[in-house]
Design a protein around this motif. Structure first.
Motif, PDB file in Angstrom:
ATOM      1  N   PRO A  67       0.802  -1.234   0.000  1.00 38.88           N
ATOM      2  CA  PRO A  67       0.000   0.000   0.000  1.00 38.88           C
ATOM      3  C   PRO A  67       0.829   1.275   0.000  1.00 38.88           C
ATOM      4  N   HIS A  68       1.916   1.288   0.759  1.00 36.32           N
ATOM      5  CA  HIS A  68       2.741   2.496   0.841  1.00 36.32           C
ATOM      6  C   HIS A  68       3.339   2.856  -0.522  1.00 36.32           C
ATOM      7  N   LEU A  69       3.921   1.872  -1.211  1.00 38.13           N
ATOM      8  CA  LEU A  69       4.546   2.132  -2.509  1.00 38.13           C
ATOM      9  C   LEU A  69       3.507   2.501  -3.570  1.00 38.13           C
ATOM     10  N   ILE A  70       2.337   1.888  -3.502  1.00 35.95           N
ATOM     11  CA  ILE A  70       1.288   2.199  -4.475  1.00 35.95           C
ATOM     12  C   ILE A  70       0.836   3.644  -4.333  1.00 35.95           C
ATOM     13  N   LEU A  71       0.566   4.074  -3.090  1.00 33.31           N
ATOM     14  CA  LEU A  71       0.080   5.433  -2.869  1.00 33.31           C
ATOM     15  C   LEU A  71       1.183   6.472  -3.033  1.00 33.31           C
ATOM     16  N   LYS A  72       2.381   6.142  -2.576  1.00 33.51           N
ATOM     17  CA  LYS A  72       3.477   7.098  -2.652  1.00 33.51           C
ATOM     18  C   LYS A  72       3.881   7.370  -4.096  1.00 33.51           C
ATOM     19  N   ASN A  73       4.009   6.294  -4.878  1.00 34.13           N
ATOM     20  CA  ASN A  73       4.500   6.410  -6.259  1.00 34.13           C
ATOM     21  C   ASN A  73       3.390   6.349  -7.306  1.00 34.13           C
ATOM     22  N   LYS A  74       2.137   6.255  -6.823  1.00 31.31           N
ATOM     23  CA  LYS A  74       1.010   6.071  -7.756  1.00 31.31           C
ATOM     24  C   LYS A  74       1.315   4.930  -8.728  1.00 31.31           C
ATOM     25  N   ASP A  75       1.795   3.837  -8.166  1.00 31.86           N
ATOM     26  CA  ASP A  75       2.263   2.695  -8.943  1.00 31.86           C
ATOM     27  C   ASP A  75       1.104   1.717  -9.170  1.00 31.86           C
ATOM     28  N   MET A  76       0.352   1.916 -10.252  1.00 29.54           N
ATOM     29  CA  MET A  76      -0.840   1.115 -10.495  1.00 29.54           C
ATOM     30  C   MET A  76      -0.526  -0.291 -10.989  1.00 29.54           C
ATOM     31  N   LYS A  77       0.682  -0.515 -11.480  1.00 30.80           N
ATOM     32  CA  LYS A  77       0.983  -1.882 -11.902  1.00 30.80           C
ATOM     33  C   LYS A  77       1.056  -2.810 -10.689  1.00 30.80           C
ATOM     34  N   ARG A  78       1.491  -2.284  -9.542  1.00 30.83           N
ATOM     35  CA  ARG A  78       1.439  -3.092  -8.328  1.00 30.83           C
ATOM     36  C   ARG A  78      -0.008  -3.387  -7.934  1.00 30.83           C
ATOM     37  N   PHE A  79      -0.876  -2.415  -8.159  1.00 28.01           N
ATOM     38  CA  PHE A  79      -2.287  -2.557  -7.791  1.00 28.01           C
ATOM     39  C   PHE A  79      -2.953  -3.645  -8.629  1.00 28.01           C
ATOM     40  N   PHE A  80      -2.704  -3.648  -9.942  1.00 26.24           N
ATOM     41  CA  PHE A  80      -3.423  -4.557 -10.834  1.00 26.24           C
ATOM     42  C   PHE A  80      -2.687  -5.867 -11.124  1.00 26.24           C
ATOM     43  N   LEU A  81      -1.360  -5.829 -11.229  1.00 25.88           N
ATOM     44  CA  LEU A  81      -0.633  -7.013 -11.687  1.00 25.88           C
ATOM     45  C   LEU A  81      -0.252  -7.971 -10.567  1.00 25.88           C
ATOM     46  N   SER A  82      -0.225  -7.508  -9.335  1.00 26.42           N
ATOM     47  CA  SER A  82       0.233  -8.379  -8.245  1.00 26.42           C
ATOM     48  C   SER A  82      -0.620  -9.636  -8.104  1.00 26.42           C
ATOM     49  N   VAL A  83      -1.885  -9.576  -8.488  1.00 17.31           N
ATOM     50  CA  VAL A  83      -2.757 -10.752  -8.328  1.00 17.31           C
ATOM     51  C   VAL A  83      -2.360 -11.876  -9.276  1.00 17.31           C
ATOM     52  N   PHE A  84      -1.625 -11.574 -10.360  1.00 15.26           N
ATOM     53  CA  PHE A  84      -1.292 -12.591 -11.360  1.00 15.26           C
ATOM     54  C   PHE A  84       0.094 -13.209 -11.141  1.00 15.26           C
ATOM     55  N   TYR A  85       0.793 -12.822 -10.082  1.00 12.97           N
ATOM     56  CA  TYR A  85       2.121 -13.354  -9.784  1.00 12.97           C
ATOM     57  C   TYR A  85       2.037 -14.296  -8.590  1.00 12.97           C
ATOM     58  N   HIS A  86       2.886 -15.323  -8.579  1.00  8.96           N
ATOM     59  CA  HIS A  86       2.906 -16.307  -7.492  1.00  8.96           C
ATOM     60  C   HIS A  86       4.348 -16.594  -7.092  1.00  8.96           C
ATOM     61  N   VAL A  87       4.543 -16.882  -5.818  1.00  8.52           N
ATOM     62  CA  VAL A  87       5.907 -16.991  -5.302  1.00  8.52           C
ATOM     63  C   VAL A  87       6.560 -18.338  -5.589  1.00  8.52           C
ATOM     64  N   ASP A  88       5.767 -19.405  -5.752  1.00  8.78           N
ATOM     65  CA  ASP A  88       6.339 -20.708  -6.080  1.00  8.78           C
ATOM     66  C   ASP A  88       5.273 -21.563  -6.750  1.00  8.78           C
ATOM     67  N   GLU A  89       5.687 -22.765  -7.134  1.00 10.81           N
ATOM     68  CA  GLU A  89       4.809 -23.636  -7.917  1.00 10.81           C
ATOM     69  C   GLU A  89       3.594 -24.099  -7.128  1.00 10.81           C
ATOM     70  N   SER A  90       3.775 -24.448  -5.866  1.00 11.72           N
ATOM     71  CA  SER A  90       2.645 -24.903  -5.056  1.00 11.72           C
ATOM     72  C   SER A  90       1.638 -23.774  -4.855  1.00 11.72           C
ATOM     73  N   HIS A  91       2.128 -22.552  -4.682  1.00 10.56           N
ATOM     74  CA  HIS A  91       1.254 -21.385  -4.546  1.00 10.56           C
ATOM     75  C   HIS A  91       0.400 -21.221  -5.815  1.00 10.56           C
ATOM     76  N   LEU A  92       1.044 -21.322  -6.984  1.00 11.99           N
ATOM     77  CA  LEU A  92       0.326 -21.199  -8.255  1.00 11.99           C
ATOM     78  C   LEU A  92      -0.689 -22.320  -8.433  1.00 11.99           C
ATOM     79  N   VAL A  93      -0.252 -23.563  -8.238  1.00 13.03           N
ATOM     80  CA  VAL A  93      -1.122 -24.708  -8.513  1.00 13.03           C
ATOM     81  C   VAL A  93      -2.327 -24.712  -7.577  1.00 13.03           C
ATOM     82  N   TYR A  94      -2.129 -24.423  -6.314  1.00 13.00           N
ATOM     83  CA  TYR A  94      -3.255 -24.397  -5.375  1.00 13.00           C
ATOM     84  C   TYR A  94      -4.282 -23.349  -5.799  1.00 13.00           C
TER      85      TYR A  94
END
Length: 329
Positions: A67-94
């Motif tokens: 939240p801090h980086l999004i509001l401070k930098n008006k960084d909308m790619k963090r707002f919209f794209l973060s939901v499509f990234y996963h930290v590892d394979e089990s996270h993605l598959v689940y």
């Protein structure tokens, strides 16, 4: 939605199981929900980062939901794209297994246009509510960790919102990790259980998803028909379908054109430049006097004369089929 710092993707061989499960699920469906398939493919491709996409996709360090980086930098790619990234394979598959089950049911029941509208609205609502909750904790309780220090990615916030929508009208009971609860409260039970057993996940991200699902249902109740976003998506889909339909019709017309040998079956009305044999319904070129299939001939004025020299009336149906197969084999 999972919190923490990026540790790098380590394959555990689970992606082939996900692919097999998805193919099997879609194979048995009479109608294949395209938006759900697209979401599955998008999440998987972003995780795999094939070479043709590598230069186009930002790295995970550039899209962590904070939240801090999004509001401070008006960084909308963090707002919209973060939901499509996963930290590892089990996270993605689940998450993708859960998306496959929920997406198929929701898209089949409401249609693709409304499903797209719902996903877009739930994404914006869940991410916005999570930011507001983090900011509220900082302002009212002087608790700044979720606002400044928490970094999260993953589709699970949206999945919690989908679960709320899916179970909103259900009077059944469901099993949540061995706990039997009313289906409409399943998301709340799962929120508590996941936080108990997997404390590093983003509590605010999941809570934001649940609240987004509730708010979406409230907003949807204000409209008697489709919401404005659904109308826009349907109009855009209709505009895209027109050229595709036009191209498809052109190909179908080409396949039906006659080039010397004619076609079998088709419409009752003979095509221009052909005559139809009444004995076997084969379309012949006007250049031919005798039917290529069974030998029946026609007169000069265009009327068909049934000749018995080839015994076309006596040919059994199976023999006519065999001749057609030989003709086109």
């Amino acid at each position: 939605m999972e919190s923490g710092r990026w540790r790098g993707a380590v394959s555990r061989g689970m992606l082939p199981l996900l692919a097999l499960h998805a193919v099997n699920e879609y194979y048995r469906l009479p109608w294949k929900p395209p938006v759900t398939a697209g979401l599955l493919a998008a999440n998987t491709l972003i995780y795999l980062r094939p070479s043709f996409l590598d230069s186009l996709l930002p790295f995970v360090d550039e899209v962590w939901f904070n939240p801090h980086l999004i509001l401070k930098n008006k960084d909308m790619k963090r707002f919209f794209l973060s939901v499509f990234y996963h930290v590892d394979e089990s996270h993605l598959v689940y998450n993708m297994m859960s998306l496959l089950w929920k997406g198929v049911q929701l898209e089949t029941s409401m249609g693709s246009s409304e499903f797209v509208s719902m996903v877009v609205l739930l994404l914006g609502l869940s991410q916005g509510i999570s930011m507001l909750l983090a900011k509220a904790l900082l302002v009212f309780f002087d608790y700044g960790r979720p606002y400044y220090s928490e970094y999260a990615v993953g589709f699970s916030g949206l999945l919690f919102a989908m679960k709320v929508v899916l179970n909103s009208r259900s009077d059944n009971f469901t099993n949540v990790n061995g706990l039997i609860v009313p289906a409409r409260y399943a998301a709340w039970a799962e929120l508590i259980l996941i936080q108990m057993f997997v404390p590093r996940v983003s509590f605010l991200g999941h809570l934001g998803g649940i609240l987004a699902g509730i708010l979406y249902l409230k907003l949807k109740g204000l409209y008697s028909g489709p919401d404005p976003l659904t109308r826009i998506i349907r109009e855009l889909t209709g505009l895209l379908r027109w050229p595709l339909r036009f191209i498809g019709n052109m190909f179908r017309l080409r396949r039906r054109r006659i080039s010397g040998r004619g076609t079998v079956g088709g419409e009752r009305r003979s095509l221009s430049g052909t005559w139809r044999c009444p004995a076997c319904t084969y379309d012949n070129s006007d250049w031919l006097r005798n039917c290529e299939m069974c030998g029946t001939s026609r007169s000069n004025n265009g009327e068909v004369l049934r000749q018995t020299s080839r015994h076309s009336h006596d040919l059994p149906l199976e023999e006519l089929r065999r001749r057609r197969v030989e003709r086109f084999g």
